[in-house]
Design a protein around this motif. Sequence first.
Motif, PDB file in Angstrom:
ATOM      1  N   LEU A   5      44.235  28.062  32.901  1.00 56.48           N
ATOM      2  CA  LEU A   5      44.247  29.115  31.883  1.00 56.48           C
ATOM      3  C   LEU A   5      42.873  29.297  31.253  1.00 56.48           C
ATOM      4  N   LYS A   6      42.147  28.209  31.043  1.00 57.83           N
ATOM      5  CA  LYS A   6      40.807  28.294  30.452  1.00 57.83           C
ATOM      6  C   LYS A   6      39.828  29.038  31.359  1.00 57.83           C
ATOM      7  N   LEU A   7      40.038  28.968  32.664  1.00 60.56           N
ATOM      8  CA  LEU A   7      39.121  29.613  33.607  1.00 60.56           C
ATOM      9  C   LEU A   7      39.365  31.106  33.767  1.00 60.56           C
ATOM     10  N   GLN A   8      40.516  31.597  33.343  1.00 63.97           N
ATOM     11  CA  GLN A   8      40.851  33.006  33.546  1.00 63.97           C
ATOM     12  C   GLN A   8      39.774  33.906  32.954  1.00 63.97           C
ATOM     13  N   GLY A   9      39.407  34.936  33.702  1.00 62.33           N
ATOM     14  CA  GLY A   9      38.408  35.886  33.242  1.00 62.33           C
ATOM     15  C   GLY A   9      37.203  35.924  34.152  1.00 62.33           C
ATOM     16  N   HIS A  34      41.823  35.082  38.295  1.00 67.89           N
ATOM     17  CA  HIS A  34      43.072  35.715  37.851  1.00 67.89           C
ATOM     18  C   HIS A  34      44.217  34.974  38.528  1.00 67.89           C
ATOM     19  N   SER A  35      44.975  34.245  37.721  1.00 66.46           N
ATOM     20  CA  SER A  35      46.044  33.396  38.244  1.00 66.46           C
ATOM     21  C   SER A  35      45.407  32.421  39.238  1.00 66.46           C
ATOM     22  N   ASN A  36      45.885  32.369  40.481  1.00 63.37           N
ATOM     23  CA  ASN A  36      45.266  31.462  41.457  1.00 63.37           C
ATOM     24  C   ASN A  36      44.379  32.223  42.443  1.00 63.37           C
ATOM     25  N   THR A  37      43.973  33.428  42.056  1.00 62.69           N
ATOM     26  CA  THR A  37      43.073  34.239  42.865  1.00 62.69           C
ATOM     27  C   THR A  37      41.671  34.170  42.268  1.00 62.69           C
ATOM     28  N   ARG A 117      30.672  32.251  30.799  1.00 66.33           N
ATOM     29  CA  ARG A 117      31.768  33.194  30.598  1.00 66.33           C
ATOM     30  C   ARG A 117      31.211  34.531  30.105  1.00 66.33           C
ATOM     31  N   VAL A 118      31.773  35.614  30.631  1.00 72.94           N
ATOM     32  CA  VAL A 118      31.413  36.960  30.194  1.00 72.94           C
ATOM     33  C   VAL A 118      32.493  37.437  29.226  1.00 72.94           C
ATOM     34  N   THR A 119      32.055  37.881  28.066  1.00 70.24           N
ATOM     35  CA  THR A 119      32.967  38.440  27.066  1.00 70.24           C
ATOM     36  C   THR A 119      32.687  39.930  26.939  1.00 70.24           C
ATOM     37  N   ASP A 120      33.388  40.584  26.052  1.00 72.96           N
ATOM     38  CA  ASP A 120      33.155  42.014  25.813  1.00 72.96           C
ATOM     39  C   ASP A 120      31.722  42.276  25.376  1.00 72.96           C
ATOM     40  N   ASP A 121      31.088  41.271  24.757  1.00 74.89           N
ATOM     41  CA  ASP A 121      29.709  41.413  24.288  1.00 74.89           C
ATOM     42  C   ASP A 121      28.685  41.012  25.344  1.00 74.89           C
ATOM     43  N   GLY A 122      29.133  40.617  26.542  1.00 69.84           N
ATOM     44  CA  GLY A 122      28.228  40.172  27.595  1.00 69.84           C
ATOM     45  C   GLY A 122      28.384  38.677  27.822  1.00 69.84           C
TER      46      GLY A 122
END
Length: 124
Positions: A5-9, A34-37, A117-122
């Motif tokens: 779950l922490k890796l999602q994104g 995304h999930s296991n993809t 990690r990329v967020t909405d702010d980059g």
Amino acid sequence: MDDSLKLQGTWLIASVTFAGADQPEEAGDYFRFHSNTLLIGGDQAMWEYQCHLDPTSFPKTLDIVSTHSESDYLQMAIYELDGDALRVCYAPPRSHHRPTAFVSTPANGWGILSLVRVTDDGPS
């Protein structure tokens, strides 16, 4: 919360070392979990893989299975997750040997990716 779950994104590949040498031209692509993809690529193309984590092993393991070639292959890796920073050390595809430490040399041929990690702010 478990690591899957922490890796999602989306994660930006900030640096790449392969066989002991920095590979700056390889930075700038993305991992998208995304999930296991797992999608890996950039603006031009994305490649789809299946990923399997074992956060209970030491070091933590990540198996990346190709789903886009005629002959599926397994790429074995280890990973380290620290908030918005992710490191992945991988063996060459089809090597049948998993890295045991975050060390890349000409002799072992392993690669190390540092991602943010990329967020909405980059990128974080």
